[in-house]
Scaffold this motif. Structure first.
Motif, PDB file in Angstrom:
ATOM      1  N   ARG A 293      -5.926 146.481  63.886  1.00  0.00           N
ATOM      2  CA  ARG A 293      -4.806 147.378  64.194  1.00  0.00           C
ATOM      3  C   ARG A 293      -3.943 146.795  65.304  1.00  0.00           C
ATOM      4  O   ARG A 293      -2.701 146.838  65.236  1.00  0.00           O
ATOM      5  CB  ARG A 293      -5.331 148.756  64.606  1.00  0.00           C
ATOM      6  CG  ARG A 293      -4.225 149.726  65.031  1.00  0.00           C
ATOM      7  CD  ARG A 293      -4.803 151.070  65.410  1.00  0.00           C
ATOM      8  NE  ARG A 293      -5.318 151.770  64.243  1.00  0.00           N
ATOM      9  CZ  ARG A 293      -4.587 152.566  63.468  1.00  0.00           C
ATOM     10  NH1 ARG A 293      -3.305 152.774  63.741  1.00  0.00           N
ATOM     11  NH2 ARG A 293      -5.133 153.171  62.433  1.00  0.00           N
TER      12      ARG A 293
ATOM     13  N   LEU B  74      -1.724 144.044  63.921  1.00  0.00           N
ATOM     14  CA  LEU B  74      -0.620 144.590  63.130  1.00  0.00           C
ATOM     15  C   LEU B  74       0.417 145.265  64.019  1.00  0.00           C
ATOM     16  O   LEU B  74       1.626 145.159  63.765  1.00  0.00           O
ATOM     17  CB  LEU B  74      -1.160 145.574  62.089  1.00  0.00           C
ATOM     18  CG  LEU B  74      -1.937 144.947  60.923  1.00  0.00           C
ATOM     19  CD1 LEU B  74      -2.575 146.027  60.067  1.00  0.00           C
ATOM     20  CD2 LEU B  74      -1.033 144.059  60.080  1.00  0.00           C
TER      21      LEU B  74
ATOM     22  N   ASN C 247      -8.609 140.153  57.556  1.00  0.00           N
ATOM     23  CA  ASN C 247      -9.155 141.263  58.348  1.00  0.00           C
ATOM     24  C   ASN C 247      -8.323 141.453  59.611  1.00  0.00           C
ATOM     25  O   ASN C 247      -8.836 141.419  60.725  1.00  0.00           O
ATOM     26  CB  ASN C 247     -10.619 141.015  58.705  1.00  0.00           C
ATOM     27  CG  ASN C 247     -11.310 142.254  59.247  1.00  0.00           C
ATOM     28  OD1 ASN C 247     -10.929 143.375  58.917  1.00  0.00           O
ATOM     29  ND2 ASN C 247     -12.312 142.072  60.092  1.00  0.00           N
ATOM     30  N   LYS C 248      -7.026 141.674  59.416  1.00  0.00           N
ATOM     31  CA  LYS C 248      -6.143 141.892  60.563  1.00  0.00           C
ATOM     32  C   LYS C 248      -6.535 143.194  61.257  1.00  0.00           C
ATOM     33  O   LYS C 248      -6.770 144.215  60.611  1.00  0.00           O
ATOM     34  CB  LYS C 248      -4.683 141.976  60.110  1.00  0.00           C
ATOM     35  CG  LYS C 248      -4.178 140.773  59.319  1.00  0.00           C
ATOM     36  CD  LYS C 248      -2.734 140.990  58.893  1.00  0.00           C
ATOM     37  CE  LYS C 248      -2.256 139.978  57.890  1.00  0.00           C
ATOM     38  NZ  LYS C 248      -2.837 140.164  56.531  1.00  0.00           N
TER      39      LYS C 248
ATOM     40  N   LEU D 118      -1.980 149.300  57.674  1.00  0.00           N
ATOM     41  CA  LEU D 118      -0.567 149.006  57.917  1.00  0.00           C
ATOM     42  C   LEU D 118       0.280 150.260  57.737  1.00  0.00           C
ATOM     43  O   LEU D 118       1.231 150.499  58.512  1.00  0.00           O
ATOM     44  CB  LEU D 118      -0.096 147.897  56.977  1.00  0.00           C
ATOM     45  CG  LEU D 118       1.376 147.491  57.105  1.00  0.00           C
ATOM     46  CD1 LEU D 118       1.703 147.006  58.512  1.00  0.00           C
ATOM     47  CD2 LEU D 118       1.723 146.408  56.077  1.00  0.00           C
TER      48      LEU D 118
ATOM     49  N   ILE E  85      -0.262 141.026  52.709  1.00  0.00           N
ATOM     50  CA  ILE E  85      -1.339 142.005  52.572  1.00  0.00           C
ATOM     51  C   ILE E  85      -2.468 141.413  51.739  1.00  0.00           C
ATOM     52  O   ILE E  85      -2.241 140.897  50.642  1.00  0.00           O
ATOM     53  CB  ILE E  85      -0.819 143.305  51.945  1.00  0.00           C
ATOM     54  CG1 ILE E  85       0.209 143.969  52.876  1.00  0.00           C
ATOM     55  CG2 ILE E  85      -1.963 144.260  51.646  1.00  0.00           C
ATOM     56  CD1 ILE E  85       0.794 145.248  52.325  1.00  0.00           C
TER      57      ILE E  85
ATOM     58  N   GLU F  33      -6.232 147.015  54.407  1.00  0.00           N
ATOM     59  CA  GLU F  33      -5.031 146.643  55.156  1.00  0.00           C
ATOM     60  C   GLU F  33      -3.820 147.467  54.737  1.00  0.00           C
ATOM     61  O   GLU F  33      -2.960 147.791  55.578  1.00  0.00           O
ATOM     62  CB  GLU F  33      -4.747 145.148  54.968  1.00  0.00           C
ATOM     63  CG  GLU F  33      -3.599 144.656  55.840  1.00  0.00           C
ATOM     64  CD  GLU F  33      -3.377 143.154  55.704  1.00  0.00           C
ATOM     65  OE1 GLU F  33      -2.248 142.714  55.945  1.00  0.00           O
ATOM     66  OE2 GLU F  33      -4.340 142.424  55.361  1.00  0.00           O
TER      67      GLU F  33
END
Length: 436
Positions: free
Chosen positions: A115, A118, A112-113, A140, A131, A136
């Protein structure tokens, strides 16, 4: 007698040494609880991994899974040994940046990266984004468009393999929060989306089946599965995977009953399995990446504690209490993890009793060891808990408003603080008074 301590680790005074430094002296100089790493042991394990690949003439990357222990000094040692790192948060990435770690050799994991994370990765030219899900891919894609950037990516898949390990650290089975499922077609759909985006360079595929694994079967199984997927992708999508990343999870010895293979033996088996499967396909031999964390940091770490109070109840096992506990090593309370502990000033002393090594935290479950054989101890003695280098400090907390310990790196008889001991002022520096 403890089998995990070699005679070379006992000095002329009969004390345990860590990285050539007297453990009792370290406790007195830097205070306890104290986390100490034998830096040469970290270096030796990275070199052992690299040697296996080089002996097998395979293109590779040894990527330290830094969630096991993340610090500027650790990233510097890993960089000096020519290894990669993987990070799983903006905080780990920021630490690697501040360490001057080569960003081309960084992989960014996580299910759960954000924004912001990233964007940080793209702005600092992180080498590979792993990924994990469809959201994502979209997120991304937006970030790359906004920043007019390109990046190498790999897809994390769930291979449907359940490792024989604690249920909380299994990650490769179908029912997992991580990665794209194979059977439902998610992985194929994800590949299609990535290949359609000219800003993403599809580098290969990744899987991780769990942690603290003792058996070869799981790793051989995931190696075979990943080659099968790569062959399927070449046939269906005309895509050739440059990298197969089998993750990490190589088990280490914590207590006498643990009998894992040497971590590099797992890697030799993985290489053999991939080579064997590749021969059955039209694939070119890919690079093989691994992501060991525990097996690099774990055996190199020691927690030093000072003995305080003792409680004896007739017919029950005594409690010997130390000045640390679940705040600096929550794994015994969380996973029922086991460790071995020795008397630092005499690791070869005759063992006279079995005790519970208790922590100082206000929790009945704060027991570092439920059944530890020890010599006679008294208040002020220093105990050394072995193999604590992975997921101890990295999971440490300020529970009960206790400061986290200092971390010391010891190498060739010299010790230096690499993370300062927190103070009471550190504990409250983010607090704000209530405005009535």
């Amino acid at each position: 007698m403890n089998e995990q301590i070699s005679d070379q680790q006992i000095n002329a005074a009969g004390h345990l040494t860590i990285g050539g430094c007297d453990a009792v002296d370290l406790a007195h100089r830097f205070g306890t609880p104290l986390v100490v790493y034998d830096v040469q042991q970290i270096r030796n394990q990275i070199r052992a991994f690299k040697q296996v690949f080089e002996e097998n003439s395979v293109d590779y990357a040894v990527s330290y899974a830094s969630k096991a222990f993340s610090a500027i000094a650790m990233y510097q040692v890993v960089a000096a040994e020519g290894a990669h790192v993987d990070v799983v948060s903006g905080g780990e990435l920021y630490t690697a940046i501040k360490a001057g770690f080569p960003m081309a050799n960084v992989s960014f994991h996580g299910n759960n990266k954000s924004r912001e994370e990233l964007e940080m990765a793209i702005d600092h030219h992180v080498g590979t984004i792993m990924i994990d899900n469809f959201h994502e891919i979209e997120l991304l894609a937006d970030v790359l468009e906004e920043h007019d950037a390109h990046v190498d990516v790999m897809l994390r898949i769930t291979p449907g393999i359940s490792a024989h390990t604690n249920k909380y650290i299994q990650t490769g089975q179908v029912d997992s929060k991580f990665g794209f499922d194979l059977q439902s077609g998610q992985a194929d759909e994800a590949l299609t989306k990535v290949l359609e985006n000219p800003r993403m360079q599809m580098k290969g595929l990744h899987a991780h089946i769990g942690s603290q694994i003792f058996e070869l079967a799981g790793f051989e199984g995931v190696a075979k599965k990943l080659v099968e997927v790569a062959a399927h992708w070449q046939e269906k999508f005309n895509y050739q995977a440059a990298v197969i990343n089998v993750g990490g999870g190589f088990g280490i010895r914590y207590v006498k009953d643990d009998t894992p293979l040497a971590p590099e033996e797992f890697v030799a088996a993985i290489i053999k399995a991939i080579k064997t499967e590749i021969k059955e396909t039209n694939l070119a031999m890919p690079a093989i990446w691994i992501e060991p964390g525990r097996s690099i940091a774990g055996p190199a770490g020691y927690n030093l504690y000072t003995v305080g109070s003792r409680k004896d109840v007739p017919g029950l096992k005594p409690y010997v209490t130390v000045d640390g506990g679940m705040g600096d090593n929550i794994r015994p309370a969380l996973y029922e993890a086991q460790y071995e502990t020795v008397l630092a000033n005499n690791p070869r002393a005759e063992l006279v009793e079995h005790v519970r090594v208790a922590g100082k935290y206000c929790e009945s479950g704060d027991i570092l060891s439920q059944n530890q054989a020890l010599p006679a101890t008294k208040p002020g003695d220093v105990l050394a808990m072995l193999d604590t280098g992975a997921y101890g400090y990295s999971m440490a907390s300020n529970y009960n408003r206790n400061p986290r310990p200092a971390v010391v790196f010891a190498e060739k008889g010299t010790a230096q603080v690499v993370i300062k001991r927190e103070t009471y002022d550190d504990l409250i520096h983010l607090d704000e008074p209530y405005q009535q």
